[in-house]
Scaffold this active site. Structure first.
Site, PDB file in Angstrom:
ATOM      1  N   ASP A   1       1.033  -1.066  -0.112  1.00  0.00           N
ATOM      2  CA  ASP A   1       0.043  -0.005   0.007  1.00  0.00           C
ATOM      3  C   ASP A   1       1.058   1.342   0.129  1.00  0.00           C
ATOM      4  O   ASP A   1       1.985   1.343   0.706  1.00  0.00           O
ATOM      5  CB  ASP A   1      -0.984  -0.134   1.183  1.00  0.00           C
ATOM      6  CG  ASP A   1      -1.949   1.019   0.984  1.00  0.00           C
ATOM      7  OD1 ASP A   1      -2.383   1.365  -0.170  1.00  0.00           O
ATOM      8  OD2 ASP A   1      -2.462   1.631   2.169  1.00  0.00           O
TER       9      ASP A   1
ATOM     10  N   TYR B   1      -0.185  11.445  -8.258  1.00  0.00           N
ATOM     11  CA  TYR B   1       0.254  12.552  -7.890  1.00  0.00           C
ATOM     12  C   TYR B   1       1.729  13.012  -8.672  1.00  0.00           C
ATOM     13  O   TYR B   1       2.319  14.085  -8.048  1.00  0.00           O
ATOM     14  CB  TYR B   1       0.257  12.882  -6.345  1.00  0.00           C
ATOM     15  CG  TYR B   1      -0.982  12.603  -5.736  1.00  0.00           C
ATOM     16  CD1 TYR B   1      -1.821  13.806  -5.489  1.00  0.00           C
ATOM     17  CD2 TYR B   1      -1.465  11.328  -5.178  1.00  0.00           C
ATOM     18  CE1 TYR B   1      -2.951  13.566  -4.832  1.00  0.00           C
ATOM     19  CE2 TYR B   1      -2.605  11.290  -4.737  1.00  0.00           C
ATOM     20  CZ  TYR B   1      -3.304  12.256  -4.325  1.00  0.00           C
ATOM     21  OH  TYR B   1      -4.770  11.979  -3.662  1.00  0.00           O
TER      22      TYR B   1
END
Length: 192
Positions: free
Chosen positions: A68, A149
Site C-alpha cells: 500500500d 500525484y
C-alpha cells in the site's frame, strides 16, 4: 518457490519479478483465480498491506505479499495518506490533485513524501518493508509521465516532477523501488 503478489498490475509484477530473479516465481491475483476486491480499511499503509496478505493466506493458504502506498503532505497533517487513491471521494486522480492543491492554497510549507509499505507472509512469518521519498508539492501540474500525484511532486535533490522523469529514472529513487529493494534483499538472503 512460488510467491503471490496481491496485484493484477502486469507491469508491476514484471518489474518485481526482474528484481527478484529466478529463485521465486511471482504470480498475480489473476494467476490464482482471485477476482475479489480485497478490502483496504486500515488507517495506516502497514494495516492495508497486511490486510492483503491476511486475505490471501486465509483463503488460498499461500506465501504472498501486498503493498500500500500514498502521498503524505505535511501541511495537511499527512493527508491524503492511505486515502490517496480516493482522496476527493472518487478515484479520479485529477480531482484528487485538485483537492490537494486547493487545500494547500498558497501555504509556504509544501513538504511531502511518497511512502510504500510491503507486507510479506512467507513460510509462516510476517515481515514488513518500507520505502519513502521526500520532496515537495508544486503549485501546478508539470509533466505527462507516471500516474497519480506525480505531476505535482518534485523529489528532494531534483528539479523535475516525477511526471517529467522517465520510468527508469523514477524507479531509481521512488518509494516503491526502495521498499521492493528491501523485499528482494530479504528474499535473496532467505534462499541463499
Amino acid at each position: 518457490m512460488e510467491l503471490i503478489f496481491a496485484t493484477n498490475n502486469a507491469h508491476k509484477l514484471e518489474e518485481v519479478q526482474a528484481m527478484v530473479g529466478d529463485k521465486f516465481i511471482l504470480k498475480s491475483l489473476a494467476d490464482i483465480g482471485c477476482t475479489d476486491d480485497i478490502p483496504e480499511t486500515g488507517i495506516t499503509f502497514q494495516e492495508n498491506a497486511q490486510q492483503k496478505t491476511d486475505y490471501l493466506r486465509s483463503r488460498y493458504q499461500v506465501d504472498c505479499f501486498g503493498d500500500d502506498s500514498g502521498l503524505e503532505v505535511d501541511a495537511l497533517n499527512g493527508e491524503p495518506g492511505v486515502y490517496s487513491a480516493r482522496y476527493s471521494g472518487s478515484r479520479d486522480m485529477e480531482q484528487n490533485i485538485d483537492l490537494v492543491l486547493s487545500k494547500l492554497g498558497d501555504s509556504s510549507n509544501r513538504t511531502a513524501r511518497f511512502k510504500t509499505v510491503i507486507s510479506l507472509f512467507l513460510q509462516g512469518e510476517q515481515h514488513f518493508f518500507e520505502g519513502s521519498v521526500e520532496g515537495r508539492i508544486i503549485e501546478q501540474r508539470i509533466g505527462t509521465e507516471g500516474f497519480g500525484y506525480d505531476p505535482i511532486f518534485i523529489p528532494d535533490g531534483y528539479t523535475q516532477t516525477f511526471a517529467e522523469m522517465s520510468l527508469a529514472e523514477k524507479n531509481k529513487i521512488s518509494h516503491r523501488a526502495k521498499a521492493i529493494a528491501k523485499l528482494v534483499a530479504f528474499l535473496k538472503e532467505k534462499t541463499a
